[in-house]
Design an enzyme around this catalytic site. Structure first.
Site, PDB file in Angstrom:
ATOM      1  N   LEU A 214       0.824  -1.222   0.000  1.00 19.40           N
ATOM      2  CA  LEU A 214       0.000   0.000   0.000  1.00 19.40           C
ATOM      3  C   LEU A 214       0.851   1.261   0.000  1.00 19.40           C
ATOM      4  O   LEU A 214       0.431   2.291   0.528  1.00 19.40           O
ATOM      5  CB  LEU A 214      -0.888   0.001   1.256  1.00 19.40           C
ATOM      6  N   ASP A 239      13.243   8.083  -5.264  1.00 18.96           N
ATOM      7  CA  ASP A 239      12.739   7.444  -6.488  1.00 18.96           C
ATOM      8  C   ASP A 239      12.070   6.126  -6.079  1.00 18.96           C
ATOM      9  O   ASP A 239      12.735   5.245  -5.527  1.00 18.96           O
ATOM     10  CB  ASP A 239      13.929   7.195  -7.437  1.00 18.96           C
ATOM     11  N   THR A 241      10.811   3.914  -8.098  1.00 17.78           N
ATOM     12  CA  THR A 241      10.901   2.858  -9.124  1.00 17.78           C
ATOM     13  C   THR A 241      11.587   1.623  -8.538  1.00 17.78           C
ATOM     14  O   THR A 241      12.690   1.723  -8.003  1.00 17.78           O
ATOM     15  CB  THR A 241      11.702   3.341 -10.352  1.00 17.78           C
ATOM     16  N   ASP A 245       9.342  -4.181  -6.422  1.00 18.92           N
ATOM     17  CA  ASP A 245      10.145  -5.351  -6.819  1.00 18.92           C
ATOM     18  C   ASP A 245      11.095  -5.760  -5.691  1.00 18.92           C
ATOM     19  O   ASP A 245      11.326  -6.945  -5.448  1.00 18.92           O
ATOM     20  CB  ASP A 245      10.957  -5.031  -8.084  1.00 18.92           C
TER      21      ASP A 245
HETATM   22  O1  RIB Z   1       8.908  -2.009 -11.337  1.00 21.96           O
HETATM   23  C1  RIB Z   1       9.814  -1.153 -11.960  1.00 21.96           C
HETATM   24  C2  RIB Z   1      10.095  -1.634 -13.363  1.00 21.96           C
HETATM   25  O2  RIB Z   1       8.925  -1.530 -14.138  1.00 21.96           O
HETATM   26  C3  RIB Z   1      11.128  -0.835 -14.102  1.00 21.96           C
HETATM   27  O3  RIB Z   1      12.432  -1.290 -13.884  1.00 21.96           O
HETATM   28  C4  RIB Z   1      10.661  -0.925 -15.544  1.00 21.96           C
HETATM   29  O4  RIB Z   1      11.525  -1.603 -16.397  1.00 21.96           O
HETATM   30  C5  RIB Z   1       9.281  -1.570 -15.499  1.00 21.96           C
HETATM   31  O5  RIB Z   1       9.309  -2.898 -15.850  1.00 21.96           O
END
Ligand code: RIB
Length: 303
Positions: A214, A239, A241, A245
């Site tokens: 969340l 960031d 991003t 993951d």
């Molecule tokens: O979750 C981030 C990722 O989403 C980035 O690295 C990008 O490539 C996309 O797949």
């Protein structure tokens, strides 16, 4: 126990911007960098850094050597990755100063994962091993079916969410790791309440275990006997991003090491809070030593 991550590998073209470009607007980026990314690659790196025995499978193009080198440097086994003609996948990422992002992906080689290749890859894995999938490669439903036939534990991160997911046989998924938006779509609900999203998801997929992230509101774990909330570990956001993951890789490494869900969630949360304090997707993923050190520090503060 081995972890097979059959997932995307992207070159991330990352633009720092003051605001996201609006319809019809041209904006100037204040910085441009290229990183290795892709939800698949990022999650493999997080798994390896967290200490899991992880094999990455997926497809790269002619320009993909850097993706393999980056995986190998992090300790991921890459002998199953296939090299195709044409370009690797890539992502165009806008990142604002508050760390928020907008991402466009181009599948490239990630769209050439075939059933025949999946069969070849799965020959190297057995009952009890784990298959991790995201939704950035072709033939995901085939991989789920074949992996279950072989007795693997299937973990699915339905990201990015697409309408095709409705046609996947997700009743065969053992673990879902997903964010609030994905959870709402998969549950087919409009509720803002995370616990209600989880209840709907558990009604639809009663045998599956759910991890719902969340953002700054933390995360939830839910299985047939328990549901609990995990707070975030506050940090300066540069960031976001790859934060999800990082969470996925650390959580799954915990499960692969037979840690309790409580421990796995706590480490995943701390690892992702460290990742948001740095630029880029894969370069922002912390290693186990750093996460353990920070965890010890938080325990001292708790006392
Ligand atoms: O979750 C981030 C990722 O989403 C980035 O690295 C990008 O490539 C996309 O797949």
């Amino acid at each position: 126990m081995k972890v097979l991550n059959l997932g995307s590998l992207n070159i991330d073209k990352t633009y720092t911007v003051d605001h996201f470009a609006e319809t019809g607007e041209t904006i100037q980026a204040t910085a441009y960098e290229e990183f290795c990314g892709g939800k698949g690659l990022n999650q493999s790196i997080a798994l390896a850094k967290a200490g899991a025995h992880v094999f990455h499978a997926g497809c790269i193009g002619q320009d993909g050597a850097v993706l393999l080198e980056t995986l190998e440097k992090a300790g991921v086994k890459t002998e199953l990755v296939r090299k195709n003609h044409g370009p690797s996948g890539h992502a165009v990422i806008q990142v604002k100063r508050d760390g928020e992002n907008k991402i466009i992906i181009f599948g490239g080689a990630n769209s050439h994962v075939t059933p025949e290749y999946i069969d070849q890859v799965l020959k190297h894995f057995n009952r009890g091993d784990i298959l991790l999938l995201q939704n950035e490669i072709s033939n995901v439903p085939y991989a789920i079916e074949q992996a279950k036939e072989k007795g693997l534990t299937v973990v699915f991160n339905p990201s990015p969410m697409s309408s095709s997911i409705e046609h996947y046989n997700l009743l065969r998924t053992d673990y879902f790791i997903l964010n609030e938006v994905e959870g709402r779509k998969l549950a087919d609900t409009h509720t803002e309440d995370a616990q209600e999203i989880l209840q709907e998801l558990r009604k639809k997929y009663p045998k599956s275990i759910f991890v719902l992230t969340l953002g700054d509101k933390g995360s939830y774990y839910a299985d047939e006997s328990i549901m609990f909330h995990q707070e975030i570990f506050p940090s300066d956001v540069i960031d976001t991003t790859g934060a999800g993951d990082t969470f996925t890789g650390y959580f799954l490494a915990g499960i692969a090491h037979q840690r309790t869900p409580l421990e796995a969630m706590r480490y995943a949360s701390l690892a992702s809070s460290l990742s948001v304090s740095r630029h880029g997707a894969s370069p922002s993923i912390p290693d186990r030593a750093e996460v353990c050190r920070k965890m010890d520090e938080t325990k001292k503060v708790d006392k």
